[in-house]
Design a protein around this motif. Structure first.
Motif, PDB file in Angstrom:
ATOM      1  N   LYS A 257      46.360  43.986  41.307  1.00  0.00           N
ATOM      2  CA  LYS A 257      46.353  45.436  41.468  1.00  0.00           C
ATOM      3  C   LYS A 257      45.070  46.058  40.944  1.00  0.00           C
ATOM      4  N   ARG A 258      44.289  45.290  40.210  1.00  0.00           N
ATOM      5  CA  ARG A 258      43.025  45.814  39.689  1.00  0.00           C
ATOM      6  C   ARG A 258      41.971  44.716  39.705  1.00  0.00           C
ATOM      7  N   GLU A 259      40.724  45.126  39.646  1.00  0.00           N
ATOM      8  CA  GLU A 259      39.626  44.167  39.541  1.00  0.00           C
ATOM      9  C   GLU A 259      39.420  43.807  38.079  1.00  0.00           C
ATOM     10  N   PHE A 260      38.963  42.598  37.832  1.00  0.00           N
ATOM     11  CA  PHE A 260      38.610  42.217  36.474  1.00  0.00           C
ATOM     12  C   PHE A 260      37.485  41.192  36.507  1.00  0.00           C
ATOM     13  N   ILE A 261      36.959  40.901  35.340  1.00  0.00           N
ATOM     14  CA  ILE A 261      35.770  40.052  35.227  1.00  0.00           C
ATOM     15  C   ILE A 261      36.182  38.672  34.729  1.00  0.00           C
TER      16      ILE A 261
ATOM     17  N   LEU B 283      27.102  33.672  33.774  1.00  0.00           N
ATOM     18  CA  LEU B 283      27.278  34.545  34.931  1.00  0.00           C
ATOM     19  C   LEU B 283      28.721  35.021  35.003  1.00  0.00           C
ATOM     20  N   LYS B 284      28.910  36.219  35.533  1.00  0.00           N
ATOM     21  CA  LYS B 284      30.238  36.810  35.637  1.00  0.00           C
ATOM     22  C   LYS B 284      30.543  37.139  37.100  1.00  0.00           C
TER      23      LYS B 284
ATOM     24  N   PRO C  92      40.019  35.315  32.037  1.00  0.00           N
ATOM     25  CA  PRO C  92      39.214  36.531  32.221  1.00  0.00           C
ATOM     26  C   PRO C  92      38.565  36.971  30.904  1.00  0.00           C
ATOM     27  N   ASP C  93      37.477  37.724  31.016  1.00  0.00           N
ATOM     28  CA  ASP C  93      36.806  38.246  29.819  1.00  0.00           C
ATOM     29  C   ASP C  93      37.783  39.027  28.945  1.00  0.00           C
ATOM     30  N   ASP C  94      38.625  39.837  29.564  1.00  0.00           N
ATOM     31  CA  ASP C  94      39.712  40.511  28.851  1.00  0.00           C
ATOM     32  C   ASP C  94      40.960  39.675  29.097  1.00  0.00           C
TER      33      ASP C  94
END
Length: 198
Positions: A33-37, A19-20, A84-86
């Motif tokens: 400043k940004r959303e991430f997974i 799940l992410k 994070p995924d990235d």
């Protein structure tokens, strides 16, 4: 955690699922400043404690997902850091969240830095250290050192001596040690070397 779940389970009931979650809010540690997974890590609440959490939003009573977990075991602790995924999104973590991660990961060193991302700390076994700014703009950082290790920092090039701007009390940080904090500025893509001493 996915490759050795049985061994992890001997220490704590933790699972990294498929799940992410989208996150950008780190609660008391600020917002990115940004959303991430990130991957969702599941755990038993009576077995582990979230030290740093993230959500979208995390504030306002909305549940979050662990970024750093502490699982006590015998006389020690196992820490789990969610990546994070990235992996490049580690640079997007708010400074306060990074500071807490740096503090936890540097306990054995007795030295860590506080500041934005893309600032590196390099320690050596001759009581010297280097801090380097990889950002395109100047940054302000603090070098935090156990009080027993250092009461001053001496610049290796110019000989300038830095004294602590404050002593962090046990209530503010690690309750087992007092720490001195040294504030300095770093120009873009520059570094400074210091010798620390009492």
């Amino acid at each position: 955690m996915k490759s050795i779940p049985e061994k992890i389970a001997q220490v704590s009931e933790l699972r990294c699922t498929d799940l992410k979650a989208f996150v950008n809010d780190f609660g008391k540690y600020g917002q990115s400043k940004r959303e991430f997974i990130i991957p969702q890590v599941l755990y038993q609440t009576n077995d582990c404690w979230e030290i740093v959490s993230a959500g979208r939003p995390l504030t306002g009573g909305v549940s979050g997902y662990p970024i750093v977990l502490r699982a006590p075991f015998s006389t020690g602790n196992m820490y789990v850091l969610t990546i994070p995924d990235d992996m490049g999104n580690l640079y997007d973590y708010p400074a306060a969240a990074l500071n807490e991660i740096r503090r936890l990961m540097s306990k054995d060193l007795g030295i860590y830095i506080e500041g934005p991302s893309k600032v590196g700390l390099f320690t050596y076994d001759n009581q010297t250290l280097v801090v380097e700014n990889f950002n395109d703009e100047p940054v302000e950082i603090r070098i935090v050192i156990d009080e027993k290790k250092a009461s001053k920092l001496t610049n290796l090039l110019g000989g300038e001596v830095l004294t602590p701007v404050e002593t962090l009390s046990p209530e503010k940080r690690d309750p087992s040690v007092r720490q001195n904090a040294f504030r300095l500025s770093l120009l873009p893509h520059s570094y400074k070397g210091f010798r620390y001493s009492r």
